[in-house]
Design an enzyme around this catalytic site. Structure first.
Site, short mmCIF file in Angstrom:
data_model
loop_
_atom_site.label_atom_id
_atom_site.label_comp_id
_atom_site.label_asym_id
_atom_site.label_seq_id
_atom_site.Cartn_x
_atom_site.Cartn_y
_atom_site.Cartn_z
N ASP A 198 0.85 -1.12 0.06
CA ASP A 198 0.03 0.05 -0.05
C ASP A 198 0.82 1.25 -0.07
OD1 ASP A 198 -2.51 -1.56 0.28
OD2 ASP A 198 -2.49 -1.36 2.39
N ARG A 199 0.26 2.38 -0.60
CA ARG A 199 1.14 3.58 -0.39
C ARG A 199 1.53 3.88 0.84
NH1 ARG A 199 0.15 8.88 0.89
NH2 ARG A 199 -2.12 8.28 1.36
#
Length: 482
Positions: A198-199
């Protein structure tokens, strides 16, 4: 700042050996003052920039920024869009701009269907090509360099900083791991990511140099013969021993990135083990015994609110057996110890005082309530992930978070966001280790700074092997055992 790391490598017939890796190579751009790159300028790695491939970045105040530019999004009509008005689709599918902007863009021809101007109530159908031309404003991301842990002819093993998405998506294009690496290696370079983060998550990622290498590692991951370890910093004193969570996870809203424990969700299993616990530097003042006396009703209420007695934070090792979206974050929330700065699952404005602990039937918070509250984050409210009874609380509220600034771009009149705060560029979740269960290869990154002992405390600065975590599930998941 460059750091050193270790790569643990061995063959199937030999004992593991520890090899020191040279300083992590930096992928950050050498020019921090301009979005344009002059001929002959070099990158931090010493390679000369291609004058026909200027990097669009400039570094400022610890952030990697991109100068706004013109860009046209194009996408075929998705099945769920068919039979709906084009304005309704933009309102429900895209959150970064207000409804008034999309209505104006459609009327002015910035949004077209099959290359033609259409009214806002135009009905989309199968085969339509929807385009949206904008003056694109990418959000800034962390200026931290992408570290290289290992590189050979087949694979690059990187240490991804938090706050940077892997692929171009949504509001991010150049500010993505793939595009940052491409700006270093040239326009012909093609990346083949083998795992996803995920970011907000940092840590180990595999970037293959050709499809065959990507397929080989992808097959190992699919067969669950690759063991992964994450490290997390969670609220409170996590229980001792190996904690196995088998709760199934259901995706509630892809748009908001919301997942919850549900009996009808996909099966999920994680093994957790506390590495360290650090109490707050200034514990709460406890009431006297007389003051502490409470009625049976109050005692029952306190039991139903496990958050009340939590102080400090724990560093927790995480072995995900399955790979569901947000699995570690959702399981930790369910156990009553969410990740300390999680903007979704440790957000009191969204979940209330219990922060979603042990609510698999959504009796305390309905999905509709949670989605409504999450929908306001980043537009009207600041995401409220805080460390309860911790000195971080005061510091948190002093920091600015990304939300609508009330200002508009002078060129395109786009509503502008403020810069993201630290809490929106970092999640206390790090991909620490990837290794073959058979022992043929293993990569371990350094512990992130937030997982190291705080000033004035002694604690572990590295982790051991995975034997204890694997033993907890070896009967159900023999593929993880050596």
């Amino acid at each position: 700042m460059s750091r050193t790391t270790e790569m643990i490598s061995s063959t199937t017939s030999a004992a593991s050996a520890t090899i020191a890796i040279p300083e992590i190579e930096s992928l950050s751009l050498g020019n921090s003052g301009s979005a344009e790159s002059s001929e002959g300028e070099t990158l931090a790695s010493g390679k000369e920039l291609n004058p026909d491939w200027p990097a669009p970045y400039y570094l400022e105040n610890g952030l990697r920024r991109v100068v706004p530019y013109d860009y046209t999004y194009k996408t075929w009509c998705k099945q769920r869009w068919r039979g709906r008005e084009v304005l309704d689709v933009f309102e429900s599918e895209f959150r970064d701009r207000p409804l008034a902007y999309y209505k104006h863009a459609i009327e002015m021809g910035q949004v077209c269907v099959d290359g033609k101007i259409v009214p806002p109530n135009h009905i989309l159908k199968n085969g339509n090509l929807v385009s949206h031309t904008i003056h694109r404003h990418e959000p800034p991301v962390s200026a931290a360099p992408i570290g290289i842990l290992h590189e050979d002819d087949d694979m690059i093993v990187i240490n991804k900083p938090s706050g940077i998405p892997v692929h171009p998506a949504g509001r991010y294009n150049f500010n993505s791991v793939i595009e940052i690496m491409k700006s270093e290696r040239g326009p012909e370079w093609i990346a083949y990511p083998c795992n996803r983060l995920d970011r907000l998550t940092s840590g180990i990622m595999f970037i293959a140099k050709h499809p065959k290498s990507a397929d080989s590692l992808g097959e190992q991951i699919k067969q669950r013969s690759v063991r992964k370890e994450y490290i997390a910093r969670v609220i409170g004193n996590f229980p001792d021993g190996e904690i196995v969570c088998n709760q199934p996870i259901l995706q509630i809203s892809p748009k908001l990135g919301l997942n919850r424990i549900r009996a009808d969700g996909k099966s999920a299993r994680t093994v957790f083990k506390k590495l360290a616990y650090y109490p707050p530097s200034e514990p709460r003042v406890r009431p006297s015994s007389a003051e502490a006396s409470s009625s049976p009703q109050e005692s029952a209420e306190e039991k139903s609110r496990p958050w009340i007695r939590k102080e400090g934070y724990s560093i927790v090792r995480c072995l995900p057996v399955t790979g569901r979206t947000h699995q570690l974050r959702v399981h930790l929330q369910h156990l009553g110890h969410p990740i300390q700065n999680d903007p979704i699952y440790a957000n009191q404005k969204v979940w209330g005082i219990n922060l979603g602990c042990n609510d698999p039937e959504a009796l305390e918070n309905t999905d509709e309530d949670i989605m409504s509250r999450l929908g306001r984050m980043g537009k009207e409210d600041v995401a409220d992930a805080v460390a309860y009874h911790d000195e971080m609380v005061d510091q948190y509220y002093k920091k600015k978070a990304e939300k609508m600034s009330g200002e508009f771009c002078e060129i395109c009149d786009t509503p502008l966001y403020t810069d993201p705060g630290d809490q929106e560029l970092s999640l206390f979740l790090h991909s620490l280790r990837y290794e073959d269960a058979g022992g043929s290869w293993s990569y371990v990154s350094p512990l992130p700074d937030w997982a190291l002992p705080p000033p004035g405390f002694a604690g572990p600065t590295k982790v051991g092997n995975l034997d204890e975590l694997v033993d907890a599930v070896k009967d159900e998941n023999p593929e993880l055992a050596n």
